[in-house]
Write a protein that holds these residues in place. Structure first.
Motif, PDB file in Angstrom:
ATOM      1  N   VAL A  32       0.841  -1.198   0.000  1.00 14.85           N
ATOM      2  CA  VAL A  32       0.000   0.000   0.000  1.00 14.85           C
ATOM      3  C   VAL A  32       0.879   1.252   0.000  1.00 14.85           C
ATOM      4  O   VAL A  32       0.652   2.204  -0.758  1.00 14.85           O
ATOM      5  N   LEU A 233     -12.179   5.677  -1.024  1.00 16.74           N
ATOM      6  CA  LEU A 233     -11.967   4.309  -1.509  1.00 16.74           C
ATOM      7  C   LEU A 233     -13.077   3.834  -2.432  1.00 16.74           C
ATOM      8  O   LEU A 233     -12.826   3.072  -3.362  1.00 16.74           O
ATOM      9  N   VAL A 257      -5.079   5.945   2.764  1.00 21.31           N
ATOM     10  CA  VAL A 257      -4.997   4.807   3.686  1.00 21.31           C
ATOM     11  C   VAL A 257      -3.745   4.915   4.557  1.00 21.31           C
ATOM     12  O   VAL A 257      -3.778   4.734   5.777  1.00 21.31           O
TER      13      VAL A 257
ATOM     14  N   GLY B 127      -9.086  -0.742   2.328  1.00 24.45           N
ATOM     15  CA  GLY B 127      -8.137  -0.106   1.412  1.00 24.45           C
ATOM     16  C   GLY B 127      -7.050  -1.074   0.981  1.00 24.45           C
ATOM     17  O   GLY B 127      -6.690  -1.152  -0.205  1.00 24.45           O
ATOM     18  N   ILE B 128      -6.548  -1.850   1.945  1.00 21.77           N
ATOM     19  CA  ILE B 128      -5.517  -2.838   1.624  1.00 21.77           C
ATOM     20  C   ILE B 128      -6.069  -3.888   0.663  1.00 21.77           C
ATOM     21  O   ILE B 128      -5.420  -4.271  -0.319  1.00 21.77           O
ATOM     22  N   LEU B 130      -8.465  -3.511  -1.460  1.00 22.43           N
ATOM     23  CA  LEU B 130      -8.586  -2.901  -2.785  1.00 22.43           C
ATOM     24  C   LEU B 130      -7.244  -2.957  -3.511  1.00 22.43           C
ATOM     25  O   LEU B 130      -7.173  -3.310  -4.690  1.00 22.43           O
ATOM     26  N   ALA B 131      -6.185  -2.594  -2.797  1.00 25.70           N
ATOM     27  CA  ALA B 131      -4.868  -2.572  -3.426  1.00 25.70           C
ATOM     28  C   ALA B 131      -4.479  -3.961  -3.915  1.00 25.70           C
ATOM     29  O   ALA B 131      -3.843  -4.117  -4.954  1.00 25.70           O
ATOM     30  N   LEU B 132      -4.880  -4.987  -3.165  1.00 25.24           N
ATOM     31  CA  LEU B 132      -4.475  -6.345  -3.537  1.00 25.24           C
ATOM     32  C   LEU B 132      -5.438  -6.989  -4.524  1.00 25.24           C
ATOM     33  O   LEU B 132      -5.027  -7.728  -5.408  1.00 25.24           O
ATOM     34  N   SER B 137      -6.751  -2.719 -10.846  1.00 25.70           N
ATOM     35  CA  SER B 137      -5.380  -2.374 -10.484  1.00 25.70           C
ATOM     36  C   SER B 137      -4.830  -3.214  -9.344  1.00 25.70           C
ATOM     37  O   SER B 137      -3.763  -2.945  -8.835  1.00 25.70           O
ATOM     38  N   GLY B 138      -5.594  -4.236  -8.905  1.00 27.47           N
ATOM     39  CA  GLY B 138      -5.120  -5.037  -7.790  1.00 27.47           C
ATOM     40  C   GLY B 138      -3.919  -5.885  -8.139  1.00 27.47           C
ATOM     41  O   GLY B 138      -3.796  -6.373  -9.269  1.00 27.47           O
TER      42      GLY B 138
END
Lengths: 286, 300
Positions: A32, A233, A257, B127-128, B130-132, B137-138
């Protein structure tokens, strides 16, 4: 102690699995952080974010700080964390101390009053109507007062106060100290670790405040941090984008975040031993 | 006599005053407020002024007969059950591993790291995720694409949502959950281990015959405590993570009450469902405490 081959092998496997667990805890956070720092041009060139960015930009942070609601939300959260925790602690201590004195007439009634709320509650809607009729909607008090005391913390504190030796109170009373003074000058200093722990529980609760905000607050200027971050988000298009200076949505999202979690991640290692102690105290007397 | 004793302890009552006021206003008045479940609540007339519903259980009937009754109950129980089934073993395993680790600094480092996610809010964890896991865009979808596969909409697909709920909760609570077991392990008599070593037991045997039986009471107690909260599948986590595509598998009683009551202003129906949930919850807590007492681990 003799350590045979088998024993060494066993220990090696233990260490290996633990390394994996530690990595699993840290890796998502690092990723992140990396996304939030990667410039868009890098993503376009190499396709996708990577764990260690080839170059770094603070654009996303700059944008969030200058063009979004985040700074204001930070202040709201800091305010409710400081004021809220102070009030939480004051009321919790003031409840727990009398409840720990077994001589108090009506003690069991008051205790029942506290414990029963752990078993049964009015639920979301009736609580909302009370908060509304007391006139708290759309104020920072709505983020503090409805959760002023956690019953569980009162019980932890009460059982700690009960463990203090009775002779202490006797001698203080002999010397003519009144109850408020005994509480302030003797009980509190002796129970500093447990008070700290419970204060930390309350503080983390306020920092992560989300539920009460979406229930009771519609005024955007009173939204705490977590609500604003969640808004960022769920938006697929960044609201702050302008064409000349593109920062991709993901980068902004991850920067928010990071900003919302950083304070906790920074102070957490210093406070961890208190939390552990508090957890153990709580487990002794459930 | 009693009056004199009460006067004698007046300072204590003064201390109790703010807390008791809080409990009355924010805990007990709402309990009284559940009567709106039996009324046709109208916001202008207030709780007292609103007319009684006819029949008095109108809103309950409406809920029981509606199609979402089965869905909400299934989702609530299933999500709780999954969290229970998959969430109990990892912290115990973690505690066992930490307990076996003989390098002190390494042990406390791993503890610090795995313990930390507990203090991150569900918004941060979302949020984490989503990033993964996000489809565009994961990170995971990049890997899938690199491997030549089709991207997967993890967060908006009904087949993955519950696994993500359970998985993220395990991630959040692994280290935190381990602490209590670790404390219980510290209380085991060390002479037991020495005796078994003399008898030629290896590490695994010691874990199986000494450590695990030694923390059995704690395991049972925590299990029973959680059974009492089967209907709290985790409002905040689900509310933050779900979206309209996954309602069929994600919507639980609490999220539904929130939407129906506060977003569609259907106060009486939502309060009836809330009361139904609170009633079942009370029965579960009392029942699980009774079971706990039979095991000698009563909570009160």
């Amino acid at each position: 102690m003799v350590r045979g081959i088998e024993d060494r092998l066993f220990h090696g496997i233990v260490i290996a699995i633990l390394v994996l667990c530690g990595a699993a805890a840290v890796f998502p956070l690092l990723y992140v952080l990396s996304v939030s720092l990667t410039p868009f041009s890098e993503v376009l060139k190499n396709g996708g974010f990577i764990l260690i960015p080839r170059s770094i930009t603070f654009d996303a942070y700059h944008k969030l700080l200058t063009e979004s609601n985040l700074p204001r939300a930070f202040w709201v959260t800091i305010y409710i964390t400081v004021v809220g925790t102070a009030l939480n602690l004051a009321v919790t201590v003031l409840m727990a101390y009398p409840l720990s004195r077994k001589v108090l007439p009506g003690r069991s009634l008051f205790l029942f009053l506290v414990v029963f709320t752990l078993l049964f509650g009015g639920g979301i809607i009736p609580t909302y109507l009370v908060v509304k009729s007391v006139g708290l909607l759309n104020s920072t008090w709505a983020l503090i007062l409805p959760n002023l005391v956690w019953s569980f913390n009162v019980l932890i504190m009460k059982s700690f106060f009960e463990s203090l030796p009775e002779e202490l109170f006797e001698s203080a009373r002999m010397d003519g100290a009144r109850e408020f003074r005994i509480l302030w000058q003797m009980v509190l200093p002796l129970s500093l670790p447990v008070t700290m722990t419970i204060g930390l529980f309350y503080a983390v609760g306020h920092w992560n405040e989300f539920f009460q905000a979406i229930m009771y607050v519609t005024d955007r200027s009173l939204f705490p941090l977590q609500v604003i971050v969640r808004e960022l988000l769920v938006q697929t298009q960044a609201p702050l984008e302008n064409v000349e200076n593109m920062t991709p949505t993901e980068t902004l999202q991850m920067a928010s975040v990071v900003m919302a979690s950083l304070p906790i991640i920074i102070v957490y290692p210093f406070l961890q031993k208190h939390f552990t102690k508090g957890m153990l105290l709580g487990s002794i007397k459930g | 006599m009693l009056a004199r004793r009460i006067w004698l302890y007046r300072a204590f009552y003064l201390m109790l005053l703010p807390g008791v006021l809080y409990y009355i206003v924010f805990k007990y008045v709402p309990m009284y407020g559940v009567v709106i479940a039996f009324k046709n609540f109208n916001i202008n007339d207030g709780i007292l002024g609103s007319p009684w519903a006819d029949p008095w259980n109108k809103h309950f009937l409406q809920f029981f007969q509606s199609p979402y009754f089965g869905q909400l109950l299934t989702n609530t129980f299933l999500i709780s059950l999954y969290k229970l089934a998959f969430g109990v073993v990892p912290p115990i395993a973690m505690a066992l591993l930490l307990n076996e680790c003989r390098i002190k600094w390494f042990k406390s480092l791993i503890q610090t790291l795995t313990y930390m996610p507990h203090f991150l809010s569900w918004v941060i964890i979302y949020g984490i995720l989503l990033a993964l896991l996000s489809q565009n865009s994961g990170l995971v979808n990049y890997w899938i694409k690199d491997a030549g596969g089709d991207t997967v909409a993890f967060l908006t697909s009904t087949s993955y949502f519950r696994s993500i709920l359970v998985g993220s909760e395990i991630w959040q609570n692994l280290g935190w959950g381990a602490i209590i077991y670790l404390a219980a392990m510290a209380g085991i008599d060390p002479t037991l281990y020495e005796a078994s070593r003399v008898d030629g037991a290896n590490r695994l045997r010691m874990i199986w015959h000494i450590t695990l039986p030694g923390i059995r009471n704690v395991i049972v107690m925590l299990l029973i405590l959680r059974l009492g909260h089967m209907l709290d599948a985790g409002f905040e986590q689900i509310y933050i993570m779900y979206n309209i595509q996954v309602y069929p598998v994600a919507d639980i009683i609490d999220t539904w009450v929130f939407r129906t009551g506060l977003q569609q202003l259907n106060f009486s129906l939502a309060a009836a469902v809330g009361l139904f949930k609170a009633g079942i919850g009370l029965i579960l807590v009392l029942a699980s405490n009774r079971i706990a007492k039979r095991w000698g681990e009563g909570i009160w």
